[in-house]
Design a protein around this motif. Structure first.
Motif, PDB file in Angstrom:
ATOM      1  N   PRO A 108      51.286 -42.303 134.389  1.00 41.48           N
ATOM      2  CA  PRO A 108      49.880 -42.587 134.664  1.00 41.48           C
ATOM      3  C   PRO A 108      49.157 -43.431 133.622  1.00 41.48           C
ATOM      4  O   PRO A 108      48.012 -43.823 133.837  1.00 41.48           O
ATOM      5  N   GLU A 112      45.319 -44.948 133.925  1.00 45.13           N
ATOM      6  CA  GLU A 112      44.304 -44.215 133.173  1.00 45.13           C
ATOM      7  C   GLU A 112      43.405 -45.193 132.414  1.00 45.13           C
ATOM      8  O   GLU A 112      42.174 -45.103 132.457  1.00 45.13           O
ATOM      9  N   GLU A 169      47.826 -36.811 137.576  1.00 45.78           N
ATOM     10  CA  GLU A 169      47.248 -37.868 136.751  1.00 45.78           C
ATOM     11  C   GLU A 169      47.255 -39.236 137.428  1.00 45.78           C
ATOM     12  O   GLU A 169      46.203 -39.852 137.609  1.00 45.78           O
ATOM     13  N   THR A 170      48.433 -39.734 137.798  1.00 46.81           N
ATOM     14  CA  THR A 170      48.524 -41.114 138.291  1.00 46.81           C
ATOM     15  C   THR A 170      47.648 -41.336 139.511  1.00 46.81           C
ATOM     16  O   THR A 170      46.802 -42.241 139.531  1.00 46.81           O
ATOM     17  N   TYR A 173      43.778 -40.779 138.721  1.00 49.30           N
ATOM     18  CA  TYR A 173      43.107 -41.914 138.080  1.00 49.30           C
ATOM     19  C   TYR A 173      42.967 -43.098 139.031  1.00 49.30           C
ATOM     20  O   TYR A 173      41.978 -43.830 138.980  1.00 49.30           O
TER      21      TYR A 173
END
Length: 231
Positions: A108, A112, A169-170, A173
């Motif tokens: 990510p 991010e 996360e990936t 974001y």
């Protein structure tokens, strides 16, 4: 502490000629290696966030470095046939970067940083870069039951794993990259290293909450004492 750490980071920043890519080299003891991992691509977002603590001149210098590093990280993706980044890249004098370890496990860090830069600059270019990365994941990593990494970003050969951080996360974001700035506003929330957003609480708010708890605890104790007293 931040300013001291930034002096250390700036000592590792390089831009080889004639390459257009600024990068952060690795330090092992007293020696430096002209190598940068995709993992280090959280740095542009960190710098963008940290730039808000400086005066106008220094703030612009830090933000400018963040944008240069983000350009490098975006090109980690654009430089391969699959348009997905390898795990790390090497930089050689007189050349542009070349992929080192060639797997991709859906990390990510680059998106991010694109999220932070989009929020701080308002530049839609970072959304365009994020969309390119998302499309590359869709084309190369999506399968019937989810998404998988690649054993090699040059050949596109898939592995058989979807890392938990891809969802946590990936994709988070990427979603926020295209969301209004009011969605998890950076004035109200701060992301930890795993993209969980704790709410920002000021010292005044903490004191107020603490006083409220003390009052509530006292009332509760009083009611309980009264209840037992009746018996």
């Amino acid at each position: 502490m931040w300013e001291k750490s930034m002096k250390g980071l700036l000592s590792l920043v390089r831009k080889p000629t004639p390459s257009s890519f600024t990068y952060i080299c690795e330090k092992h003891g007293g020696s430096l290696t002209d190598k940068m991992d995709e993992l280090a691509c959280f740095a542009p977002g960190m710098l963008a966030l940290g730039s808000s603590g400086y005066g106008p001149t220094d703030s612009q210098k830090i933000l400018s470095l963040a944008e240069k590093l983000a350009w490098t990280c975006y090109n980690f993706y654009q430089s391969t046939p699959t348009k997905l980044a390898g795990e790390n890249y090497f930089f050689h004098p007189g050349e542009d970067m070349s992929v080192g370890t060639s797997w991709n496990i859906l990390r990510p860090e680059t998106v991010e940083s694109l999220f932070y830069l989009s929020r701080f600059t308002g530049n839609r270019t970072y959304q365009e870069w994020g969309w390119d990365i998302f499309q590359a994941f869709e084309k190369n990593s999506r399968i019937e039951t989810g998404y998988v990494g690649l054993k090699d970003v040059n050949t596109g050969v898939k592995d058989d794993k979807m890392q938990s951080f891809f969802l946590a996360e990936t994709l988070k974001y990427l979603y926020l990259l295209f969301s209004p700035s009011s969605v998890i506003s950076l004035d109200e929330w701060v992301f930890n290293t795993e993209a969980h957003p704790p709410r920002i609480v000021t010292r005044h708010e903490e004191e107020h909450v603490g006083q409220s708890k003390n009052i509530q605890t006292g009332r509760t104790r009083g009611r309980k004492e009264g209840l037992f007293g009746d018996h």
